[in-house]
Design an enzyme around this catalytic site. Sequence first.
Site, mmCIF file in Angstrom:
data_model
loop_
_atom_site.group_PDB
_atom_site.id
_atom_site.type_symbol
_atom_site.label_atom_id
_atom_site.label_comp_id
_atom_site.label_asym_id
_atom_site.label_seq_id
_atom_site.Cartn_x
_atom_site.Cartn_y
_atom_site.Cartn_z
ATOM 1 N N HIS A 117 -0.998 -1.674 -5.705
ATOM 2 C CA HIS A 117 -2.344 -2.238 -5.558
ATOM 3 C C HIS A 117 -3.045 -1.479 -4.432
ATOM 4 C CE1 HIS A 117 -5.275 -5.393 -4.420
ATOM 5 N NE2 HIS A 117 -5.084 -5.890 -5.623
ATOM 6 N N ASP A 194 5.979 -5.810 -1.262
ATOM 7 C CA ASP A 194 4.750 -6.518 -1.649
ATOM 8 C C ASP A 194 5.139 -7.510 -2.747
ATOM 9 O OD1 ASP A 194 2.444 -7.410 -2.776
ATOM 10 O OD2 ASP A 194 1.549 -5.443 -3.120
ATOM 11 N N CYS A 360 -7.682 -3.115 -9.247
ATOM 12 C CA CYS A 360 -7.352 -2.548 -7.917
ATOM 13 C C CYS A 360 -6.168 -1.599 -7.982
ATOM 14 C CB CYS A 360 -7.084 -3.641 -6.878
ATOM 15 S SG CYS A 360 -8.473 -4.720 -6.607
HETATM 16 C C1 LIG Z 1 0.738 -6.443 -6.315
HETATM 17 C C2 LIG Z 1 -0.425 -6.919 -5.490
HETATM 18 N N1 LIG Z 1 -0.472 -6.616 -4.187
HETATM 19 C C3 LIG Z 1 -1.470 -7.024 -3.397
HETATM 20 C C4 LIG Z 1 -2.503 -7.782 -3.888
HETATM 21 C C5 LIG Z 1 -3.596 -8.218 -2.956
HETATM 22 O O1 LIG Z 1 -3.603 -9.613 -2.835
HETATM 23 P P1 LIG Z 1 -4.771 -10.313 -2.004
HETATM 24 O O2 LIG Z 1 -6.046 -9.950 -2.697
HETATM 25 O O3 LIG Z 1 -4.458 -11.773 -2.106
HETATM 26 O O4 LIG Z 1 -4.726 -9.785 -0.635
HETATM 27 C C6 LIG Z 1 -2.519 -8.120 -5.234
HETATM 28 C C7 LIG Z 1 -3.621 -8.882 -5.818
HETATM 29 O O5 LIG Z 1 -3.857 -8.883 -7.005
HETATM 30 C C8 LIG Z 1 -1.440 -7.679 -6.056
HETATM 31 O O6 LIG Z 1 -1.392 -7.982 -7.369
#
Ligand SMILES: Cc1ncc(COP(=O)(O)O)c(C=O)c1O
Length: 403
Positions: A117, A194, A360
Amino acid sequence: MSVRKNFPILKTKINGHDLVYFDNAATTQKPQAMIDALSEFYQKYNANVHRSLNPLADLATQKYEKTRQAVADFLSAQKNEIIFTRNTTEGINLVAKTFARSFLKSGDVVLLSVAEHHSNIVPWLQLKKEIGIELAYLPIDKNGYLDIEQFKIMLTDKVKFISIQAASNVLGSIHDYQTILKLAKAKNITTLLDAAQIVSHVGLDVKELACDFLVFSAHKMFGPTGVGVIYGRKELLQMMPAFLGGGDMIEQVLKDNFTTNAIPHKFEAGTPNIADVVAFQSSLEFLQNLTWENIQKEEKELTDYLWQEMQKLDFIDIYGKNLLNKHLPIISFNLKNAHAHDVAEILGEQGIIVRAGQHCTQVLHDTLGVSATVRASLAFYNTKKEIDILIKALKEIYQKFKV
Ligand SMILES: Cc1ncc(COP(=O)(O)O)c(C=O)c1O
């Protein structure tokens, strides 16, 4: 699943259609118990935490710290290893901008993957600009899983930090993150997992995983928005500098110096998101009462049915594979002749909520060679009947766009 009745939003209608909520990877819906806990906080306990010595502040502090203990228990961590942030993004930024900025140097390699992401790429790109670290990207295999054989090759002595996802928010693949963390530990490399997508589907035990940092967001696990969690190994949290400066994170402030508070408070400057943290405890309780066994049984049935029905559609390109029972109830796809945004918009008009775009993950989309995808992401409260509604709607959209 009878659990649906606990989620009041699922009774909503959109343009006269029943809501079919298939955007759980973006954010999950909230159980009534959490909504009640949030409003109860403001009605009964609202006060600032860790500051005043009065009964109301004591109660607010107790409730806030009770959630920290619940999160620690949830992950098999110690209470002072749990830091509250706003979200996963802030968690990764905190680790990159404190630990990595202090302990990495120019030329050190941070290993990411092409499936990350943006929140697990941009903070590292910022650090690359700032101190000259190098980034290496682990590829995915043909089925959409992080390539473990490549990982072994890429694990050179220059790699000093590994920051990878446990599961993909686009492909739905649950990677073999256990092996990655184990191999990294054997080489004494610091790791961040993550867990944003996996945390609502699989139980996590940080002691067993042997990761150094793990981050996730409450809103993706039936909790409130505005609450994120960092688990950090105690020894590392103690040695890394504070992130933001202000109230609560200090022990002493003098005119020309300050000393920091003990962990975890060192990393929680200013008034935190008290009400949402307090309410998050009821989401954790809700999940624990459901049990992982029930959640996983329900989700596997939904995942397999979704894949089975989608694969019958010959006008669809699907990204990734549902392999080895290691898949989240997520599927990303494109309809031939129709743009992802058009598909999502038409589905939305019929009450079927999916996401379209790059989710993203531009690097992943570049790797897949597509500019955008449609993503349907389910949770245990979804049903096979809802999947049938999606499939029927996709057939109708295809007829409309057929040339
Ligand atoms: C794998 C992953 N990492 C990080 C994030 C970021 O999460 P947040 O927007 O809650 O910070 C997401 C959000 O979709 C995600 O799917």
